[in-house]
Design a protein around this motif. Structure first.
Motif, PDB file in Angstrom:
ATOM      1  N   SER A   1       5.363  -5.788   1.458  1.00 38.04           N
ATOM      2  CA  SER A   1       6.749  -6.185   1.238  1.00 38.04           C
ATOM      3  C   SER A   1       7.052  -6.257  -0.260  1.00 38.04           C
ATOM      4  CB  SER A   1       6.944  -7.553   1.914  1.00 38.04           C
ATOM      5  OG  SER A   1       8.040  -8.226   1.355  1.00 38.04           O
ATOM      6  N   ILE A   2       8.254  -5.873  -0.635  1.00 37.04           N
ATOM      7  CA  ILE A   2       8.703  -5.991  -2.026  1.00 37.04           C
ATOM      8  C   ILE A   2       9.991  -6.808  -2.006  1.00 37.04           C
ATOM      9  CG2 ILE A   2       9.385  -4.767  -4.132  1.00 37.04           C
ATOM     10  CD1 ILE A   2       7.874  -2.316  -3.086  1.00 37.04           C
ATOM     11  N   ARG A   3       9.970  -7.938  -2.673  1.00 31.02           N
ATOM     12  CA  ARG A   3      11.149  -8.802  -2.662  1.00 31.02           C
ATOM     13  C   ARG A   3      11.763  -8.839  -4.055  1.00 31.02           C
ATOM     14  NH1 ARG A   3      13.029 -10.623   2.162  1.00 31.02           N
ATOM     15  NH2 ARG A   3      14.106 -12.197   0.901  1.00 31.02           N
ATOM     16  N   PHE A   4      13.083  -8.781  -4.096  1.00 32.57           N
ATOM     17  CA  PHE A   4      13.789  -8.953  -5.368  1.00 32.57           C
ATOM     18  C   PHE A   4      14.967  -9.864  -5.083  1.00 32.57           C
ATOM     19  CE2 PHE A   4      16.852  -7.164  -8.656  1.00 32.57           C
ATOM     20  CZ  PHE A   4      16.262  -7.856  -9.703  1.00 32.57           C
ATOM     21  N   GLY A   5      14.902 -11.086  -5.614  1.00 35.67           N
ATOM     22  CA  GLY A   5      15.919 -12.072  -5.259  1.00 35.67           C
ATOM     23  C   GLY A   5      15.944 -12.231  -3.749  1.00 35.67           C
ATOM     24  N   ALA A   6      17.107 -12.038  -3.153  1.00 31.80           N
ATOM     25  CA  ALA A   6      17.247 -12.259  -1.715  1.00 31.80           C
ATOM     26  C   ALA A   6      16.898 -11.025  -0.892  1.00 31.80           C
ATOM     27  CB  ALA A   6      18.692 -12.674  -1.420  1.00 31.80           C
ATOM     28  N   HIS A   7      16.596  -9.897  -1.560  1.00 29.24           N
ATOM     29  CA  HIS A   7      16.480  -8.631  -0.832  1.00 29.24           C
ATOM     30  C   HIS A   7      15.047  -8.170  -0.590  1.00 29.24           C
ATOM     31  CE1 HIS A   7      20.751  -8.032  -1.123  1.00 29.24           C
ATOM     32  NE2 HIS A   7      20.721  -8.163  -2.441  1.00 29.24           N
ATOM     33  N   GLU A   8      14.834  -7.571   0.561  1.00 29.06           N
ATOM     34  CA  GLU A   8      13.607  -6.807   0.823  1.00 29.06           C
ATOM     35  C   GLU A   8      13.890  -5.376   0.354  1.00 29.06           C
ATOM     36  OE1 GLU A   8      10.393  -7.256   2.202  1.00 29.06           O
ATOM     37  OE2 GLU A   8      10.280  -5.172   1.546  1.00 29.06           O
ATOM     38  N   LEU A   9      13.047  -4.841  -0.523  1.00 24.66           N
ATOM     39  CA  LEU A   9      13.343  -3.525  -1.101  1.00 24.66           C
ATOM     40  C   LEU A   9      12.725  -2.358  -0.327  1.00 24.66           C
ATOM     41  CD1 LEU A   9      13.107  -4.131  -4.956  1.00 24.66           C
ATOM     42  CD2 LEU A   9      15.021  -4.542  -3.394  1.00 24.66           C
ATOM     43  N   VAL A  10      11.687  -2.624   0.477  1.00 25.06           N
ATOM     44  CA  VAL A  10      11.077  -1.518   1.229  1.00 25.06           C
ATOM     45  C   VAL A  10      12.101  -1.015   2.246  1.00 25.06           C
ATOM     46  CG1 VAL A  10       9.215  -0.795   2.766  1.00 25.06           C
ATOM     47  CG2 VAL A  10       8.730  -2.371   0.883  1.00 25.06           C
ATOM     48  N   GLY A  11      12.436   0.274   2.127  1.00 24.89           N
ATOM     49  CA  GLY A  11      13.429   0.851   3.021  1.00 24.89           C
ATOM     50  C   GLY A  11      14.837   0.825   2.456  1.00 24.89           C
TER      51      GLY A  11
ATOM     52  N   LEU B   1      11.759   5.136  -4.747  1.00 26.19           N
ATOM     53  CA  LEU B   1      11.536   6.582  -4.801  1.00 26.19           C
ATOM     54  C   LEU B   1      10.280   6.966  -4.012  1.00 26.19           C
ATOM     55  CD1 LEU B   1      12.514   7.072  -8.539  1.00 26.19           C
ATOM     56  CD2 LEU B   1      13.878   7.644  -6.537  1.00 26.19           C
ATOM     57  N   ASN B   2       9.348   6.004  -3.872  1.00 27.07           N
ATOM     58  CA  ASN B   2       8.221   6.153  -2.949  1.00 27.07           C
ATOM     59  C   ASN B   2       8.395   5.104  -1.867  1.00 27.07           C
ATOM     60  OD1 ASN B   2       6.873   8.146  -4.370  1.00 27.07           O
ATOM     61  ND2 ASN B   2       5.563   6.703  -5.476  1.00 27.07           N
ATOM     62  N   ARG B   3       7.883   5.403  -0.677  1.00 24.17           N
ATOM     63  CA  ARG B   3       8.010   4.453   0.413  1.00 24.17           C
ATOM     64  C   ARG B   3       6.653   3.806   0.702  1.00 24.17           C
ATOM     65  NH1 ARG B   3      11.863   3.203   4.964  1.00 24.17           N
ATOM     66  NH2 ARG B   3      10.612   1.621   6.012  1.00 24.17           N
ATOM     67  N   ALA B   4       6.566   2.481   0.564  1.00 26.08           N
ATOM     68  CA  ALA B   4       5.315   1.777   0.851  1.00 26.08           C
ATOM     69  C   ALA B   4       4.928   2.005   2.307  1.00 26.08           C
ATOM     70  CB  ALA B   4       5.484   0.281   0.572  1.00 26.08           C
ATOM     71  N   SER B   5       3.636   2.185   2.545  1.00 28.00           N
ATOM     72  CA  SER B   5       3.201   2.342   3.940  1.00 28.00           C
ATOM     73  C   SER B   5       3.019   0.985   4.595  1.00 28.00           C
ATOM     74  CB  SER B   5       1.912   3.167   4.017  1.00 28.00           C
ATOM     75  OG  SER B   5       0.958   2.657   3.123  1.00 28.00           O
TER      76      SER B   5
ATOM     77  N   SER C   1       0.851  -1.194   0.000  1.00 21.21           N
ATOM     78  CA  SER C   1       0.000   0.000   0.000  1.00 21.21           C
ATOM     79  C   SER C   1       0.881   1.235   0.000  1.00 21.21           C
ATOM     80  CB  SER C   1      -0.917   0.014   1.225  1.00 21.21           C
ATOM     81  OG  SER C   1      -1.850  -1.041   1.119  1.00 21.21           O
ATOM     82  N   LEU C   2       0.331   2.297  -0.596  1.00 20.66           N
ATOM     83  CA  LEU C   2       1.084   3.542  -0.697  1.00 20.66           C
ATOM     84  C   LEU C   2       0.119   4.711  -0.558  1.00 20.66           C
ATOM     85  CD1 LEU C   2       3.766   5.114  -1.685  1.00 20.66           C
ATOM     86  CD2 LEU C   2       2.628   5.132  -3.906  1.00 20.66           C
ATOM     87  N   SER C   3       0.517   5.714   0.196  1.00 26.48           N
ATOM     88  CA  SER C   3      -0.303   6.927   0.307  1.00 26.48           C
ATOM     89  C   SER C   3       0.512   8.148  -0.087  1.00 26.48           C
ATOM     90  CB  SER C   3      -0.789   7.100   1.750  1.00 26.48           C
ATOM     91  OG  SER C   3      -1.676   6.054   2.074  1.00 26.48           O
ATOM     92  N   TYR C   4      -0.170   9.092  -0.739  1.00 29.86           N
ATOM     93  CA  TYR C   4       0.397  10.426  -0.948  1.00 29.86           C
ATOM     94  C   TYR C   4      -0.373  11.329   0.016  1.00 29.86           C
ATOM     95  CZ  TYR C   4       2.241   8.621  -5.418  1.00 29.86           C
ATOM     96  OH  TYR C   4       2.894   7.898  -6.398  1.00 29.86           O
ATOM     97  N   GLY C   5       0.191  11.698   1.124  1.00 32.35           N
ATOM     98  CA  GLY C   5      -0.548  12.433   2.150  1.00 32.35           C
ATOM     99  C   GLY C   5      -1.718  11.590   2.613  1.00 32.35           C
ATOM    100  N   SER C   6      -2.926  12.150   2.518  1.00 32.73           N
ATOM    101  CA  SER C   6      -4.091  11.398   2.987  1.00 32.73           C
ATOM    102  C   SER C   6      -4.714  10.563   1.861  1.00 32.73           C
ATOM    103  CB  SER C   6      -5.137  12.361   3.552  1.00 32.73           C
ATOM    104  OG  SER C   6      -5.535  13.253   2.533  1.00 32.73           O
ATOM    105  N   PHE C   7      -4.161  10.678   0.638  1.00 32.11           N
ATOM    106  CA  PHE C   7      -4.719   9.932  -0.496  1.00 32.11           C
ATOM    107  C   PHE C   7      -4.017   8.581  -0.643  1.00 32.11           C
ATOM    108  CE2 PHE C   7      -4.401   8.824  -5.073  1.00 32.11           C
ATOM    109  CZ  PHE C   7      -5.737   8.538  -5.285  1.00 32.11           C
TER     110      PHE C   7
ATOM    111  N   GLY D   1      -2.455   3.848 -11.079  1.00 33.49           N
ATOM    112  CA  GLY D   1      -1.428   3.537 -10.077  1.00 33.49           C
ATOM    113  C   GLY D   1      -0.208   2.813 -10.626  1.00 33.49           C
ATOM    114  N   LYS D   2      -0.099   2.723 -11.939  1.00 34.75           N
ATOM    115  CA  LYS D   2       1.030   2.004 -12.555  1.00 34.75           C
ATOM    116  C   LYS D   2       2.378   2.623 -12.159  1.00 34.75           C
ATOM    117  CE  LYS D   2      -0.533   2.935 -16.743  1.00 34.75           C
ATOM    118  NZ  LYS D   2      -1.671   3.791 -16.327  1.00 34.75           N
ATOM    119  N   SER D   3       2.496   3.937 -12.362  1.00 29.18           N
ATOM    120  CA  SER D   3       3.768   4.600 -12.036  1.00 29.18           C
ATOM    121  C   SER D   3       4.039   4.540 -10.539  1.00 29.18           C
ATOM    122  CB  SER D   3       3.756   6.053 -12.497  1.00 29.18           C
ATOM    123  OG  SER D   3       3.601   6.116 -13.901  1.00 29.18           O
ATOM    124  N   SER D   4       2.988   4.633  -9.743  1.00 28.28           N
ATOM    125  CA  SER D   4       3.175   4.557  -8.288  1.00 28.28           C
ATOM    126  C   SER D   4       3.778   3.207  -7.896  1.00 28.28           C
ATOM    127  CB  SER D   4       1.833   4.758  -7.575  1.00 28.28           C
ATOM    128  OG  SER D   4       1.354   6.058  -7.825  1.00 28.28           O
ATOM    129  N   ILE D   5       3.354   2.147  -8.561  1.00 33.79           N
ATOM    130  CA  ILE D   5       3.916   0.819  -8.282  1.00 33.79           C
ATOM    131  C   ILE D   5       5.416   0.824  -8.599  1.00 33.79           C
ATOM    132  CG2 ILE D   5       3.949  -1.591  -9.079  1.00 33.79           C
ATOM    133  CD1 ILE D   5       0.917  -1.454  -9.357  1.00 33.79           C
TER     134      ILE D   5
END
Ligand SMILES: Nc1ncnc2c1ncn2[C@@H]1O[C@H](COP(=O)(O)OP(=O)(O)OP(=O)(O)O)[C@@H](O)[C@H]1O
Ligand SMILES: [Mg+2]
Length: 235
Positions: A57-67, A50-54, A8-14, A39-43
């Motif tokens: 989890s986002i996984r790529f290979g062995a890595h967690e990408l959130v943060g 460049l955006n921080r998920a609220s 999930s992702l929010s821009y302010g209250s949206f 919401g394609k670009s937001s994904i």
């Protein structure tokens, strides 16, 4: 393997993304279909840090990408080719391309090799390498944007509306090149409004509406789906 799990992702209250779960296996070409503002670009921005998920989890290979830092995500092999190309118009084609290799700058031989591969894929960019990127045609500028992303040596490439604003013949060439990049082994996630052309080179696709995944299926299933045809193919 690249996967989003209930992101999930929010821009302010949206709230722009609601529990989005998608994945791409290694070597797959997966399409994200959705109309303006879905919401394609937001994904993609969330995947590339460049955006921080609220939440989620986002996984790529062995890595967690959130943060994880955007530069680290590029170094991991996940490279984002943004919507609208985002070139430096006053800088030469060569400079723009070289910027994409920033995370590999200590490996000048490797960078040179990748540059040769990009010029092989886009011979016109070799011809125009000293020209300001802003002086090129729309299709050529899109080639620079994709070439710059390839300079990051992606294992997985996020392509955000590469066909936007291009003439039909150029669009056709662009999709052929994307298919070629994918066949050479790069996983591709492709956000497009040009649904028919995108589905044709894809193995699977997701449909996103108002920040939610509302449909998912194989290429043929979606190409033949009456709702998809009505909303995105116009037939
Ligand atoms: N920086 C931002 N601040 C506030 N709202 C935003 C921001 N970026 C996007 N949005 C909103 O989030 C929603 C999703 O936008 P997004 O750009 O991800 O859609 P998209 O599917 O890429 O659309 P398009 O096809 O027009 O590129 C839209 O309602 C948009 O207005
Ligand atoms: Mg967009």
């Amino acid at each position: 393997m690249l996967s989003l799990d209930r992101v999930s992702l929010s821009y302010g209250s949206f709230r722009a993304l609601h529990d989005v779960s998608i994945h791409a296996d290694d070597g797959e070409l997966v399409v994200l279909l959705g109309s303006n503002g879905a919401g394609k670009s937001s994904i993609f921005l969330t995947m590339s840090g460049l955006n921080r998920a609220s939440s989620g989890s986002i996984r790529f290979g062995a890595h967690e990408l959130v943060g994880r830092k955007p530069s680290q995500i590029v170094a991991d092999g996940l490279v984002h080719c943004p919507e609208g190309r985002k070139l430096f118009p006053g800088m030469s084609v060569l400079k723009n391309l070289t910027l994409g290799a920033y995370v590999h700058r200590s490996d000048s031989k490797g960078v040179k090799r990748t540059l040769d591969e990009v010029f092989e894929l886009f011979p016109i960019l070799h011809e125009k390498r000293e020209s300001p990127a802003g002086s090129l045609s729309g299709g050529q500028q899109q080639m620079v944007a994709i070439g710059r992303a390839l300079m990051g040596r992606p294992k997985a490439l996020l392509l955000d509306e590469p066909s936007l604003g291009l003439a039909p013949l150029v669009v056709k060439q662009m999709f052929e090149i994307i298919a070629r990049i994918n066949k050479a082994g790069t996983t591709v996630l492709l956000a497009e409004q040009n649904a028919y052309a995108a589905l044709n080179i894809a193995s699977r696709a997701y449909v996103i509406e108002q920040g939610r995944i509302v449909m998912e299926g194989g290429r043929d299933e979606l190409l033949n789906n009456p709702q998809v045809r009505k909303a995105y193919i116009g037939a």
